[in-house]
Scaffold this motif. Structure first.
Motif, PDB file in Angstrom:
ATOM      1  N   GLN A  90       0.842  -1.197   0.000  1.00 58.21           N
ATOM      2  CA  GLN A  90       0.000   0.000   0.000  1.00 58.21           C
ATOM      3  C   GLN A  90       0.876   1.246   0.000  1.00 58.21           C
ATOM      4  O   GLN A  90       1.799   1.371   0.803  1.00 58.21           O
ATOM      5  CB  GLN A  90      -0.915   0.020   1.224  1.00 58.21           C
ATOM      6  N   GLU A  91       0.568   2.155  -0.906  1.00 57.83           N
ATOM      7  CA  GLU A  91       1.367   3.373  -1.012  1.00 57.83           C
ATOM      8  C   GLU A  91       1.075   4.340   0.123  1.00 57.83           C
ATOM      9  O   GLU A  91       1.930   5.112   0.539  1.00 57.83           O
ATOM     10  CB  GLU A  91       1.091   4.045  -2.362  1.00 57.83           C
ATOM     11  N   PHE A  92      -0.162   4.285   0.642  1.00 56.61           N
ATOM     12  CA  PHE A  92      -0.552   5.185   1.731  1.00 56.61           C
ATOM     13  C   PHE A  92      -1.193   4.391   2.873  1.00 56.61           C
ATOM     14  O   PHE A  92      -2.417   4.347   3.003  1.00 56.61           O
ATOM     15  CB  PHE A  92      -1.528   6.251   1.223  1.00 56.61           C
ATOM     16  N   PRO A  93      -0.377   3.749   3.724  1.00 63.84           N
ATOM     17  CA  PRO A  93      -0.905   3.009   4.872  1.00 63.84           C
ATOM     18  C   PRO A  93      -1.331   3.963   5.988  1.00 63.84           C
ATOM     19  O   PRO A  93      -1.135   5.176   5.890  1.00 63.84           O
ATOM     20  CB  PRO A  93       0.288   2.159   5.306  1.00 63.84           C
ATOM     21  N   ILE A  94      -1.904   3.429   7.055  1.00 59.77           N
ATOM     22  CA  ILE A  94      -2.271   4.231   8.219  1.00 59.77           C
ATOM     23  C   ILE A  94      -1.023   4.907   8.775  1.00 59.77           C
ATOM     24  O   ILE A  94       0.024   4.279   8.925  1.00 59.77           O
ATOM     25  CB  ILE A  94      -2.915   3.346   9.300  1.00 59.77           C
ATOM     26  N   SER A  95      -1.131   6.185   9.095  1.00 65.40           N
ATOM     27  CA  SER A  95       0.011   6.935   9.619  1.00 65.40           C
ATOM     28  C   SER A  95      -0.486   8.078  10.497  1.00 65.40           C
ATOM     29  O   SER A  95      -1.690   8.314  10.609  1.00 65.40           O
ATOM     30  CB  SER A  95       0.859   7.494   8.464  1.00 65.40           C
ATOM     31  N   ILE A  96       0.461   8.765  11.134  1.00 65.91           N
ATOM     32  CA  ILE A  96       0.105   9.921  11.963  1.00 65.91           C
ATOM     33  C   ILE A  96       0.325  11.194  11.156  1.00 65.91           C
ATOM     34  O   ILE A  96       1.037  11.189  10.151  1.00 65.91           O
ATOM     35  CB  ILE A  96       0.935   9.965  13.271  1.00 65.91           C
ATOM     36  N   MET A  97      -0.288  12.282  11.604  1.00 68.72           N
ATOM     37  CA  MET A  97      -0.185  13.551  10.901  1.00 68.72           C
ATOM     38  C   MET A  97       1.231  14.112  10.949  1.00 68.72           C
ATOM     39  O   MET A  97       1.908  14.034  11.979  1.00 68.72           O
ATOM     40  CB  MET A  97      -1.145  14.580  11.514  1.00 68.72           C
ATOM     41  N   ARG A 151      -5.813   8.730   5.327  1.00 67.44           N
ATOM     42  CA  ARG A 151      -5.516   7.577   6.189  1.00 67.44           C
ATOM     43  C   ARG A 151      -4.675   7.975   7.402  1.00 67.44           C
ATOM     44  O   ARG A 151      -3.773   7.245   7.829  1.00 67.44           O
ATOM     45  CB  ARG A 151      -4.811   6.483   5.385  1.00 67.44           C
ATOM     46  N   LYS A 152      -4.996   9.126   7.975  1.00 64.76           N
ATOM     47  CA  LYS A 152      -4.312   9.597   9.180  1.00 64.76           C
ATOM     48  C   LYS A 152      -5.129   9.191  10.406  1.00 64.76           C
ATOM     49  O   LYS A 152      -6.341   9.413  10.459  1.00 64.76           O
ATOM     50  CB  LYS A 152      -4.146  11.117   9.147  1.00 64.76           C
TER      51      LYS A 152
END
Length: 207
Positions: A90-97, A151-152
């Motif tokens: 996945q190019e944009f997994p769950i992450s923080i801001m 996805r933040k």
């Protein structure tokens, strides 16, 4: 007791009651899929938001109606964003801001607030506390939806705050089914934050 909660529906067109129930069902499905980090959050959300955009305009909650139009657009963007992959990853997994995300969030909140205030003033709709709360909720939910599409994990904080404030708004306005929906939304959002936190921690440990 039932009359207290549901008597207002006696004056509503039957089709609006059915539409509200359908929108609530798909809305709950959408939040549940979001909790599970499942791509189905977006198609179910599209159905719910399209219906609510219409109903809320009919109910003269202009801010919330605009929220749902925005949700509809952002659901299409989020659907695309979540499906992007680099190979099998996945190019944009769950992450923080990031700091940049925070700046953008503040700008989105401020611009949304100013815009909705202008709309309410233009249509002379600042006639009760509903209008002021609706204005604030619009800004909160705009940021929340943008963060979810990105996805933040912080999106859940905005959903929880907005959902809690929405419960008395819709109950006071007489939309009991929608008010109940936001109670359930609040519970799911809390669990959603905890579940995304676990996923984020597992991902961090693998790096």
């Amino acid at each position: 007791m039932l009359d207290y909660f549901f008597a207002q529906y006696n004056d509503y067109p039957v089709h609006e009651v059915y539409l509200e129930l359908i929108a609530v069902f798909f809305g709950l499905c959408s939040v549940w899929f979001a909790k599970k980090d499942n791509i189905l959050v977006f198609p179910t959300g599209l159905i719910s938001t399209a219906i609510f955009a219409y109903l809320l305009w009919q109910w003269h909650l202009l801010g919330d109606s605009m929220i749902n139009v925005y949700y509809f657009i952002m659901s299409i963007y989020g659907w695309y964003h979540w499906t992007r992959k680099n190979g099998d990853v996945q190019e944009f997994p769950i992450s923080i801001m990031t700091r940049k995300n925070k700046v953008h969030a503040v700008i989105i909140f401020a611009l949304t607030l100013v815009f909705v205030v202008f709309v309410y003033l233009y249509f002379n709709k600042f006639t009760s506390w509903y209008s002021y709360l609706d204005t604030l909720l619009t800004a909160i939910f705009f940021v929340g939806m943008w963060l979810m599409a990105k996805r933040k994990i912080e999106n859940w904080i905005f959903w929880i705050l907005g959902d809690v404030l929405s419960v008395p708004l819709y109950f006071a306005k007489g939309y009991t089914f929608t008010s109940i929906q936001y109670i359930v939304f609040t519970i799911i959002a809390i669990y959603g934050y905890l579940e995304w936190r676990k996923i984020l921690n597992k991902t961090s440990q693998k790096l």
